[in-house]
Design a protein around this motif. Sequence first.
Motif, PDB file in Angstrom:
ATOM      1  N   GLY A  60       0.827  -1.199   0.000  1.00  0.00           N
ATOM      2  CA  GLY A  60       0.000   0.000   0.000  1.00  0.00           C
ATOM      3  C   GLY A  60       0.856   1.240   0.000  1.00  0.00           C
ATOM      4  N   GLY A  61       0.271   2.362   0.391  1.00  0.00           N
ATOM      5  CA  GLY A  61       1.018   3.614   0.421  1.00  0.00           C
ATOM      6  C   GLY A  61       2.117   3.619   1.451  1.00  0.00           C
ATOM      7  N   HIS A  62       1.878   2.958   2.587  1.00  0.00           N
ATOM      8  CA  HIS A  62       2.874   2.814   3.634  1.00  0.00           C
ATOM      9  C   HIS A  62       2.956   1.335   4.025  1.00  0.00           C
ATOM     10  CE1 HIS A  62       3.125   7.142   3.966  1.00  0.00           C
ATOM     11  NE2 HIS A  62       1.816   7.231   4.194  1.00  0.00           N
ATOM     12  N   GLY A  63       3.910   1.021   4.857  1.00  0.00           N
ATOM     13  CA  GLY A  63       4.072  -0.363   5.289  1.00  0.00           C
ATOM     14  C   GLY A  63       5.218  -1.086   4.622  1.00  0.00           C
ATOM     15  N   GLY A  64       5.819  -0.464   3.603  1.00  0.00           N
ATOM     16  CA  GLY A  64       6.981  -1.067   2.970  1.00  0.00           C
ATOM     17  C   GLY A  64       6.644  -2.035   1.857  1.00  0.00           C
ATOM     18  N   ARG A  65       7.690  -2.643   1.301  1.00  0.00           N
ATOM     19  CA  ARG A  65       7.526  -3.550   0.168  1.00  0.00           C
ATOM     20  C   ARG A  65       6.950  -4.908   0.561  1.00  0.00           C
ATOM     21  NH1 ARG A  65      12.224  -4.917  -1.160  1.00  0.00           N
ATOM     22  NH2 ARG A  65      13.589  -3.443  -0.077  1.00  0.00           N
ATOM     23  N   PRO A 262      16.645 -12.517  10.234  1.00  0.00           N
ATOM     24  CA  PRO A 262      17.823 -13.266  10.676  1.00  0.00           C
ATOM     25  C   PRO A 262      18.658 -12.510  11.703  1.00  0.00           C
ATOM     26  CG  PRO A 262      17.593 -13.397   8.294  1.00  0.00           C
ATOM     27  CD  PRO A 262      16.594 -12.389   8.761  1.00  0.00           C
ATOM     28  N   ASN A 263      18.705 -11.190  11.598  1.00  0.00           N
ATOM     29  CA  ASN A 263      19.432 -10.411  12.595  1.00  0.00           C
ATOM     30  C   ASN A 263      18.737 -10.453  13.951  1.00  0.00           C
ATOM     31  OD1 ASN A 263      21.952  -9.411  11.946  1.00  0.00           O
ATOM     32  ND2 ASN A 263      21.229  -7.428  11.211  1.00  0.00           N
ATOM     33  N   VAL A 264      17.401 -10.425  13.940  1.00  0.00           N
ATOM     34  CA  VAL A 264      16.661 -10.561  15.196  1.00  0.00           C
ATOM     35  C   VAL A 264      16.992 -11.895  15.844  1.00  0.00           C
ATOM     36  CG1 VAL A 264      14.373 -10.742  16.239  1.00  0.00           C
ATOM     37  CG2 VAL A 264      14.790  -9.021  14.480  1.00  0.00           C
ATOM     38  N   LEU A 265      16.963 -12.954  15.035  1.00  0.00           N
ATOM     39  CA  LEU A 265      17.289 -14.284  15.552  1.00  0.00           C
ATOM     40  C   LEU A 265      18.708 -14.312  16.115  1.00  0.00           C
ATOM     41  CD1 LEU A 265      16.494 -17.668  13.837  1.00  0.00           C
ATOM     42  CD2 LEU A 265      18.741 -17.267  14.818  1.00  0.00           C
ATOM     43  N   ALA A 266      19.657 -13.748  15.365  1.00  0.00           N
ATOM     44  CA  ALA A 266      21.060 -13.763  15.796  1.00  0.00           C
ATOM     45  C   ALA A 266      21.263 -12.982  17.087  1.00  0.00           C
ATOM     46  CB  ALA A 266      21.945 -13.203  14.684  1.00  0.00           C
ATOM     47  N   LEU A 267      20.612 -11.834  17.205  1.00  0.00           N
ATOM     48  CA  LEU A 267      20.721 -11.034  18.425  1.00  0.00           C
ATOM     49  C   LEU A 267      20.174 -11.797  19.625  1.00  0.00           C
ATOM     50  CD1 LEU A 267      19.740  -7.611  16.894  1.00  0.00           C
ATOM     51  CD2 LEU A 267      21.776  -7.950  18.326  1.00  0.00           C
ATOM     52  N   GLU A 268      19.040 -12.444  19.444  1.00  0.00           N
ATOM     53  CA  GLU A 268      18.477 -13.216  20.543  1.00  0.00           C
ATOM     54  C   GLU A 268      19.379 -14.388  20.898  1.00  0.00           C
ATOM     55  OE1 GLU A 268      14.415 -14.246  19.879  1.00  0.00           O
ATOM     56  OE2 GLU A 268      13.760 -12.152  19.764  1.00  0.00           O
ATOM     57  N   LYS A 269      19.948 -15.024  19.895  1.00  0.00           N
ATOM     58  CA  LYS A 269      20.869 -16.134  20.143  1.00  0.00           C
ATOM     59  C   LYS A 269      22.104 -15.658  20.904  1.00  0.00           C
ATOM     60  CE  LYS A 269      23.094 -19.986  17.702  1.00  0.00           C
ATOM     61  NZ  LYS A 269      23.235 -20.688  16.409  1.00  0.00           N
ATOM     62  N   ALA A 270      22.506 -14.404  20.665  1.00  0.00           N
ATOM     63  CA  ALA A 270      23.674 -13.836  21.341  1.00  0.00           C
ATOM     64  C   ALA A 270      23.350 -13.334  22.747  1.00  0.00           C
ATOM     65  CB  ALA A 270      24.247 -12.689  20.509  1.00  0.00           C
ATOM     66  N   GLY A 271      22.082 -13.405  23.130  1.00  0.00           N
ATOM     67  CA  GLY A 271      21.717 -13.045  24.495  1.00  0.00           C
ATOM     68  C   GLY A 271      21.020 -11.718  24.672  1.00  0.00           C
ATOM     69  N   TYR A 272      20.637 -11.079  23.569  1.00  0.00           N
ATOM     70  CA  TYR A 272      19.923  -9.809  23.659  1.00  0.00           C
ATOM     71  C   TYR A 272      18.427 -10.088  23.821  1.00  0.00           C
ATOM     72  CZ  TYR A 272      24.290  -7.686  22.233  1.00  0.00           C
ATOM     73  OH  TYR A 272      25.611  -7.295  22.187  1.00  0.00           O
ATOM     74  N   LYS A 273      17.832  -9.496  24.836  1.00  0.00           N
ATOM     75  CA  LYS A 273      16.460  -9.827  25.215  1.00  0.00           C
ATOM     76  C   LYS A 273      15.436  -8.808  24.731  1.00  0.00           C
ATOM     77  CE  LYS A 273      17.987 -13.363  27.555  1.00  0.00           C
ATOM     78  NZ  LYS A 273      17.817 -14.727  27.015  1.00  0.00           N
ATOM     79  N   ASN A 274      15.855  -7.588  24.493  1.00  0.00           N
ATOM     80  CA  ASN A 274      14.918  -6.515  24.171  1.00  0.00           C
ATOM     81  C   ASN A 274      15.082  -6.106  22.710  1.00  0.00           C
ATOM     82  OD1 ASN A 274      13.016  -4.520  24.367  1.00  0.00           O
ATOM     83  ND2 ASN A 274      14.204  -3.197  25.723  1.00  0.00           N
ATOM     84  N   VAL A 275      14.733  -7.025  21.815  1.00  0.00           N
ATOM     85  CA  VAL A 275      14.930  -6.828  20.379  1.00  0.00           C
ATOM     86  C   VAL A 275      13.570  -6.779  19.695  1.00  0.00           C
ATOM     87  CG1 VAL A 275      16.022  -7.703  18.286  1.00  0.00           C
ATOM     88  CG2 VAL A 275      17.090  -8.107  20.511  1.00  0.00           C
ATOM     89  N   ARG A 276      13.369  -5.755  18.890  1.00  0.00           N
ATOM     90  CA  ARG A 276      12.102  -5.614  18.178  1.00  0.00           C
ATOM     91  C   ARG A 276      12.369  -5.371  16.690  1.00  0.00           C
ATOM     92  NH1 ARG A 276       8.496  -1.263  20.605  1.00  0.00           N
ATOM     93  NH2 ARG A 276      10.420  -0.206  21.162  1.00  0.00           N
ATOM     94  N   LEU A 277      11.338  -5.598  15.897  1.00  0.00           N
ATOM     95  CA  LEU A 277      11.423  -5.451  14.446  1.00  0.00           C
ATOM     96  C   LEU A 277      10.645  -4.220  13.997  1.00  0.00           C
ATOM     97  CD1 LEU A 277      12.138  -6.736  11.615  1.00  0.00           C
ATOM     98  CD2 LEU A 277       9.875  -7.808  11.731  1.00  0.00           C
ATOM     99  N   TYR A 278      11.287  -3.386  13.183  1.00  0.00           N
ATOM    100  CA  TYR A 278      10.565  -2.347  12.455  1.00  0.00           C
ATOM    101  C   TYR A 278      10.168  -2.992  11.142  1.00  0.00           C
ATOM    102  CZ  TYR A 278       9.848   1.980   9.732  1.00  0.00           C
ATOM    103  OH  TYR A 278       9.333   2.964   8.927  1.00  0.00           O
ATOM    104  N   ALA A 279       8.952  -3.498  11.094  1.00  0.00           N
ATOM    105  CA  ALA A 279       8.541  -4.380   9.998  1.00  0.00           C
ATOM    106  C   ALA A 279       8.539  -3.678   8.644  1.00  0.00           C
ATOM    107  CB  ALA A 279       7.166  -4.972  10.290  1.00  0.00           C
ATOM    108  N   GLY A 280       8.096  -2.425   8.591  1.00  0.00           N
ATOM    109  CA  GLY A 280       8.083  -1.714   7.320  1.00  0.00           C
ATOM    110  C   GLY A 280       9.458  -1.377   6.809  1.00  0.00           C
ATOM    111  N   SER A 281      10.380  -1.185   7.738  1.00  0.00           N
ATOM    112  CA  SER A 281      11.788  -0.965   7.445  1.00  0.00           C
ATOM    113  C   SER A 281      12.037   0.227   6.515  1.00  0.00           C
ATOM    114  CB  SER A 281      12.419  -2.253   6.907  1.00  0.00           C
ATOM    115  OG  SER A 281      12.540  -3.221   7.943  1.00  0.00           O
ATOM    116  N   TRP A 282      13.159   0.198   5.797  1.00  0.00           N
ATOM    117  CA  TRP A 282      13.574   1.346   4.992  1.00  0.00           C
ATOM    118  C   TRP A 282      12.522   1.739   3.961  1.00  0.00           C
ATOM    119  CZ3 TRP A 282      16.487   5.357   5.089  1.00  0.00           C
ATOM    120  CH2 TRP A 282      16.844   6.031   3.915  1.00  0.00           C
ATOM    121  N   SER A 283      11.880   0.751   3.335  1.00  0.00           N
ATOM    122  CA  SER A 283      10.901   1.066   2.296  1.00  0.00           C
ATOM    123  C   SER A 283       9.664   1.747   2.875  1.00  0.00           C
ATOM    124  CB  SER A 283      10.514  -0.191   1.510  1.00  0.00           C
ATOM    125  OG  SER A 283      10.112  -1.237   2.371  1.00  0.00           O
ATOM    126  N   ASP A 284       9.373   1.498   4.143  1.00  0.00           N
ATOM    127  CA  ASP A 284       8.297   2.242   4.807  1.00  0.00           C
ATOM    128  C   ASP A 284       8.782   3.616   5.225  1.00  0.00           C
ATOM    129  OD1 ASP A 284       5.668   2.496   6.225  1.00  0.00           O
ATOM    130  OD2 ASP A 284       6.982   2.592   7.974  1.00  0.00           O
TER     131      ASP A 284
END
Length: 298
Positions: A60-65, A262-284
Amino acid sequence: MDSTVTKRWLLARLYEPEQTIVDCRFTLGKPQEGKERYNKEHIPGAVYLDLELDLSAPVGGHGGRHPLPDTQVLASRLSKLGIGNDTRIVAYDDENGMNAARLWWLLRYLGHEQVYILEGGFSQWKEGKYPVTDHQPVRVPSSFVANVRPQMLAGVEEVREVSAKTVNNAGAETGSDVNVADAVPTLPVLIDSRAKDRYQGMNETLDKKAGHIPGALNYFWKNTQNADGSFKSADELAAHFAGLDKEAEIIVYCGSGVTACPNVLALEKAGYKNVRLYAGSWSDWISYEDNPVATGDE
Protein backbone atom coordinates in the motif's frame (compact mmCIF):
# COMPACT_ATOMS: atom_id res chain seq x y z
CA MET A 1 16.37 -25.33 22.40
CA ASP A 2 18.10 -23.24 19.76
CA SER A 3 16.04 -21.60 17.01
CA THR A 4 17.83 -23.65 14.32
CA VAL A 5 18.05 -27.39 13.69
CA THR A 6 20.49 -29.52 11.73
CA LYS A 7 19.79 -31.81 8.80
CA ARG A 8 20.45 -34.88 10.95
CA TRP A 9 18.05 -33.62 13.61
CA LEU A 10 15.29 -33.16 11.06
CA LEU A 11 15.95 -36.49 9.33
CA ALA A 12 15.48 -38.30 12.65
CA ARG A 13 12.09 -36.62 13.09
CA LEU A 14 11.04 -36.35 9.46
CA TYR A 15 7.69 -38.11 9.78
CA GLU A 16 6.64 -37.18 13.28
CA PRO A 17 2.91 -36.30 13.18
CA GLU A 18 3.22 -33.32 15.50
CA GLN A 19 5.62 -31.61 13.09
CA THR A 20 5.04 -29.60 9.92
CA ILE A 21 7.89 -28.71 7.55
CA VAL A 22 7.43 -25.48 5.61
CA ASP A 23 9.22 -24.66 2.34
CA CYS A 24 9.75 -20.88 2.15
CA ARG A 25 11.84 -20.64 -1.01
CA PHE A 26 11.26 -17.38 -2.87
CA THR A 27 13.21 -15.27 -5.34
CA LEU A 28 12.73 -11.50 -5.34
CA GLY A 29 11.75 -10.33 -8.81
CA LYS A 30 10.70 -13.86 -9.81
CA PRO A 31 7.62 -14.46 -7.66
CA GLN A 32 6.66 -17.79 -9.26
CA GLU A 33 10.07 -19.40 -9.00
CA GLY A 34 9.88 -20.53 -5.38
CA LYS A 35 6.61 -22.40 -5.83
CA GLU A 36 7.89 -23.93 -9.07
CA ARG A 37 10.97 -25.23 -7.28
CA TYR A 38 8.75 -26.62 -4.52
CA ASN A 39 6.53 -28.38 -7.09
CA LYS A 40 9.62 -29.94 -8.66
CA GLU A 41 11.15 -31.21 -5.42
CA HIS A 42 11.06 -30.53 -1.72
CA ILE A 43 11.68 -32.18 1.64
CA PRO A 44 9.15 -34.99 2.17
CA GLY A 45 5.99 -33.78 3.89
CA ALA A 46 6.74 -30.10 3.35
CA VAL A 47 4.03 -27.58 2.57
CA TYR A 48 4.68 -24.27 0.83
CA LEU A 49 4.24 -20.69 2.04
CA ASP A 50 4.87 -17.81 -0.34
CA LEU A 51 6.73 -14.73 0.94
CA GLU A 52 4.49 -12.28 -0.90
CA LEU A 53 1.17 -14.14 -1.01
CA ASP A 54 1.19 -15.71 2.47
CA LEU A 55 3.82 -14.00 4.61
CA SER A 56 3.09 -10.43 3.50
CA ALA A 57 0.07 -8.22 2.93
CA PRO A 58 -0.58 -6.38 -0.34
CA VAL A 59 1.64 -3.34 -0.82
CA GLY A 60 0.00 0.00 0.00
CA GLY A 61 1.02 3.61 0.42
CA HIS A 62 2.87 2.81 3.63
CA GLY A 63 4.07 -0.36 5.29
CA GLY A 64 6.98 -1.07 2.97
CA ARG A 65 7.53 -3.55 0.17
CA HIS A 66 6.53 -6.52 2.33
CA PRO A 67 3.90 -5.32 4.84
CA LEU A 68 3.05 -7.71 7.64
CA PRO A 69 0.16 -10.01 6.76
CA ASP A 70 -3.16 -9.67 8.53
CA THR A 71 -2.82 -11.91 11.58
CA GLN A 72 -6.22 -13.57 11.15
CA VAL A 73 -5.61 -14.20 7.46
CA LEU A 74 -2.28 -15.85 8.26
CA ALA A 75 -3.81 -17.86 11.12
CA SER A 76 -6.48 -19.12 8.72
CA ARG A 77 -3.84 -20.08 6.15
CA LEU A 78 -1.86 -21.97 8.78
CA SER A 79 -5.01 -23.77 9.95
CA LYS A 80 -5.76 -24.94 6.40
CA LEU A 81 -2.25 -26.36 6.18
CA GLY A 82 -2.85 -28.44 9.29
CA ILE A 83 -0.79 -26.23 11.57
CA GLY A 84 -2.21 -25.80 15.05
CA ASN A 85 -0.97 -24.18 18.23
CA ASP A 86 0.76 -27.40 19.31
CA THR A 87 2.47 -28.07 15.97
CA ARG A 88 6.27 -28.01 15.80
CA ILE A 89 7.31 -26.16 12.66
CA VAL A 90 10.60 -26.44 10.79
CA ALA A 91 11.07 -23.86 8.04
CA TYR A 92 13.64 -23.81 5.26
CA ASP A 93 14.51 -21.87 2.14
CA ASP A 94 17.47 -21.51 -0.23
CA GLU A 95 18.17 -17.85 0.49
CA ASN A 96 20.44 -18.07 3.55
CA GLY A 97 17.46 -18.40 5.84
CA MET A 98 15.95 -14.98 5.23
CA ASN A 99 12.48 -16.20 4.19
CA ALA A 100 12.46 -18.98 6.76
CA ALA A 101 13.39 -16.39 9.38
CA ARG A 102 10.43 -14.27 8.27
CA LEU A 103 8.13 -17.19 9.05
CA TRP A 104 10.03 -17.85 12.30
CA TRP A 105 9.46 -14.25 13.39
CA LEU A 106 5.82 -14.15 12.27
CA LEU A 107 4.93 -17.32 14.14
CA ARG A 108 6.52 -16.04 17.32
CA TYR A 109 4.68 -12.74 16.79
CA LEU A 110 1.49 -14.83 16.70
CA GLY A 111 2.48 -16.42 20.01
CA HIS A 112 3.87 -19.69 18.64
CA GLU A 113 7.23 -20.75 20.11
CA GLN A 114 7.78 -24.16 18.50
CA VAL A 115 9.29 -22.92 15.26
CA TYR A 116 12.79 -23.61 13.96
CA ILE A 117 14.93 -22.96 10.89
CA LEU A 118 16.78 -25.73 9.05
CA GLU A 119 20.49 -24.93 8.88
CA GLY A 120 21.83 -24.71 5.33
CA GLY A 121 18.48 -24.79 3.56
CA PHE A 122 17.22 -27.05 0.81
CA SER A 123 20.32 -27.18 -1.40
CA GLN A 124 22.50 -28.49 1.40
CA TRP A 125 19.80 -30.97 2.35
CA LYS A 126 19.78 -32.31 -1.20
CA GLU A 127 23.57 -32.22 -1.57
CA GLY A 128 23.81 -34.28 1.62
CA LYS A 129 21.78 -37.04 -0.10
CA TYR A 130 18.85 -36.54 2.24
CA PRO A 131 15.44 -37.50 0.81
CA VAL A 132 13.49 -35.23 -1.53
CA THR A 133 10.19 -35.72 -3.33
CA ASP A 134 7.71 -34.01 -5.64
CA HIS A 135 4.73 -35.46 -3.76
CA GLN A 136 2.54 -32.80 -2.17
CA PRO A 137 1.04 -33.97 1.11
CA VAL A 138 -2.67 -33.97 1.84
CA ARG A 139 -3.13 -31.95 5.00
CA VAL A 140 -5.92 -32.34 7.54
CA PRO A 141 -7.01 -28.85 8.62
CA SER A 142 -6.27 -27.83 12.18
CA SER A 143 -7.00 -24.75 14.27
CA PHE A 144 -4.39 -22.06 14.77
CA VAL A 145 -5.41 -19.31 17.17
CA ALA A 146 -3.25 -16.20 17.08
CA ASN A 147 -2.07 -14.70 20.37
CA VAL A 148 -0.44 -11.56 18.97
CA ARG A 149 2.56 -10.07 20.76
CA PRO A 150 2.56 -6.39 19.77
CA GLN A 151 5.61 -5.76 21.95
CA MET A 152 7.74 -7.46 19.29
CA LEU A 153 7.06 -4.61 16.85
CA ALA A 154 8.26 -1.02 16.55
CA GLY A 155 6.24 1.44 14.48
CA VAL A 156 7.44 4.36 12.41
CA GLU A 157 6.57 6.95 15.07
CA GLU A 158 8.71 5.19 17.64
CA VAL A 159 11.54 4.76 15.14
CA ARG A 160 11.41 8.51 14.50
CA GLU A 161 11.79 9.16 18.23
CA VAL A 162 14.66 6.71 18.61
CA SER A 163 16.41 8.13 15.55
CA ALA A 164 16.11 11.69 16.86
CA LYS A 165 17.36 10.71 20.32
CA THR A 166 20.29 8.79 18.85
CA VAL A 167 21.34 11.69 16.64
CA ASN A 168 20.92 14.26 19.39
CA ASN A 169 22.85 12.21 21.93
CA ALA A 170 25.62 11.00 19.66
CA GLY A 171 28.74 11.71 21.63
CA ALA A 172 31.04 9.21 20.04
CA GLU A 173 31.82 8.41 16.42
CA THR A 174 30.43 4.99 15.52
CA GLY A 175 30.39 3.08 12.27
CA SER A 176 29.60 -0.13 10.53
CA ASP A 177 30.10 -3.30 12.59
CA VAL A 178 32.34 -1.47 15.08
CA ASN A 179 32.57 -1.48 18.83
CA VAL A 180 30.10 1.00 20.25
CA ALA A 181 31.05 0.58 23.88
CA ASP A 182 31.32 4.34 24.30
CA ALA A 183 27.70 4.92 23.31
CA VAL A 184 25.24 5.89 26.03
CA PRO A 185 24.29 2.50 27.54
CA THR A 186 20.59 3.24 27.96
CA LEU A 187 20.14 4.78 24.54
CA PRO A 188 17.94 2.72 22.20
CA VAL A 189 19.81 1.28 19.21
CA LEU A 190 18.70 1.17 15.59
CA ILE A 191 20.28 -1.59 13.51
CA ASP A 192 20.25 -1.54 9.71
CA SER A 193 20.58 -5.10 8.39
CA ARG A 194 21.35 -4.31 4.75
CA ALA A 195 24.68 -4.59 2.95
CA LYS A 196 27.09 -1.75 3.67
CA ASP A 197 26.81 -0.15 0.24
CA ARG A 198 23.04 0.14 0.56
CA TYR A 199 23.34 1.45 4.12
CA GLN A 200 25.79 4.10 2.94
CA GLY A 201 23.50 5.08 0.06
CA MET A 202 26.05 4.03 -2.55
CA ASN A 203 24.12 1.26 -4.30
CA GLU A 204 20.34 1.22 -4.09
CA THR A 205 18.49 -0.90 -6.64
CA LEU A 206 15.29 -1.77 -4.76
CA ASP A 207 14.00 1.43 -3.19
CA LYS A 208 13.42 4.93 -4.53
CA LYS A 209 15.72 6.61 -2.01
CA ALA A 210 19.21 5.62 -0.93
CA GLY A 211 20.73 5.86 2.53
CA HIS A 212 19.67 4.86 6.03
CA ILE A 213 17.68 6.04 9.02
CA PRO A 214 19.78 8.67 10.84
CA GLY A 215 21.55 7.21 13.84
CA ALA A 216 21.30 3.59 12.71
CA LEU A 217 24.29 1.26 12.92
CA ASN A 218 25.04 -1.19 10.14
CA TYR A 219 25.19 -4.92 10.94
CA PHE A 220 24.81 -6.80 7.66
CA TRP A 221 22.57 -9.81 8.26
CA LYS A 222 24.73 -12.27 6.33
CA ASN A 223 27.61 -11.62 8.71
CA THR A 224 25.71 -13.62 11.33
CA GLN A 225 26.26 -16.78 9.31
CA ASN A 226 29.03 -19.18 8.47
CA ALA A 227 30.11 -19.90 4.90
CA ASP A 228 27.78 -22.91 4.73
CA GLY A 229 24.73 -20.81 5.61
CA SER A 230 24.45 -21.96 9.21
CA PHE A 231 24.21 -19.39 11.96
CA LYS A 232 27.31 -18.68 13.97
CA SER A 233 27.51 -19.89 17.56
CA ALA A 234 26.18 -17.83 20.44
CA ASP A 235 29.74 -16.87 21.42
CA GLU A 236 30.62 -15.83 17.87
CA LEU A 237 27.45 -13.78 17.61
CA ALA A 238 28.15 -12.15 20.97
CA ALA A 239 31.53 -11.10 19.60
CA HIS A 240 29.92 -9.91 16.37
CA PHE A 241 27.56 -7.63 18.29
CA ALA A 242 30.18 -6.70 20.90
CA GLY A 243 29.68 -3.22 22.31
CA LEU A 244 25.90 -3.25 22.13
CA ASP A 245 24.46 -3.09 25.62
CA LYS A 246 22.47 -6.26 26.26
CA GLU A 247 20.07 -4.25 28.39
CA ALA A 248 19.42 -1.67 25.67
CA GLU A 249 16.35 -1.60 23.51
CA ILE A 250 17.29 -2.67 19.97
CA ILE A 251 15.14 -2.03 16.91
CA VAL A 252 16.14 -3.91 13.76
CA TYR A 253 15.23 -3.04 10.19
CA CYS A 254 16.32 -3.79 6.62
CA GLY A 255 14.85 -2.92 3.24
CA SER A 256 11.38 -4.43 3.66
CA GLY A 257 11.37 -6.27 6.98
CA VAL A 258 12.54 -9.67 5.70
CA THR A 259 16.33 -9.80 6.06
CA ALA A 260 16.04 -8.04 9.40
CA CYS A 261 14.55 -11.26 10.79
CA PRO A 262 17.82 -13.27 10.68
CA ASN A 263 19.43 -10.41 12.60
CA VAL A 264 16.66 -10.56 15.20
CA LEU A 265 17.29 -14.28 15.55
CA ALA A 266 21.06 -13.76 15.80
CA LEU A 267 20.72 -11.03 18.42
CA GLU A 268 18.48 -13.22 20.54
CA LYS A 269 20.87 -16.13 20.14
CA ALA A 270 23.67 -13.84 21.34
CA GLY A 271 21.72 -13.05 24.50
CA TYR A 272 19.92 -9.81 23.66
CA LYS A 273 16.46 -9.83 25.21
CA ASN A 274 14.92 -6.51 24.17
CA VAL A 275 14.93 -6.83 20.38
CA ARG A 276 12.10 -5.61 18.18
CA LEU A 277 11.42 -5.45 14.45
CA TYR A 278 10.57 -2.35 12.46
CA ALA A 279 8.54 -4.38 10.00
CA GLY A 280 8.08 -1.71 7.32
CA SER A 281 11.79 -0.97 7.45
CA TRP A 282 13.57 1.35 4.99
CA SER A 283 10.90 1.07 2.30
CA ASP A 284 8.30 2.24 4.81
CA TRP A 285 10.54 4.95 6.24
CA ILE A 286 11.05 6.64 2.88
CA SER A 287 7.33 6.50 2.10
CA TYR A 288 7.00 9.47 4.47
CA GLU A 289 8.44 12.48 2.66
CA ASP A 290 9.37 14.31 5.87
CA ASN A 291 11.47 11.48 7.29
CA PRO A 292 15.19 12.37 7.20
CA VAL A 293 17.73 10.28 5.31
CA ALA A 294 21.41 9.82 6.18
CA THR A 295 24.24 8.55 3.98
CA GLY A 296 27.77 7.37 4.62
CA ASP A 297 28.79 5.85 7.96
CA GLU A 298 27.48 6.83 11.36
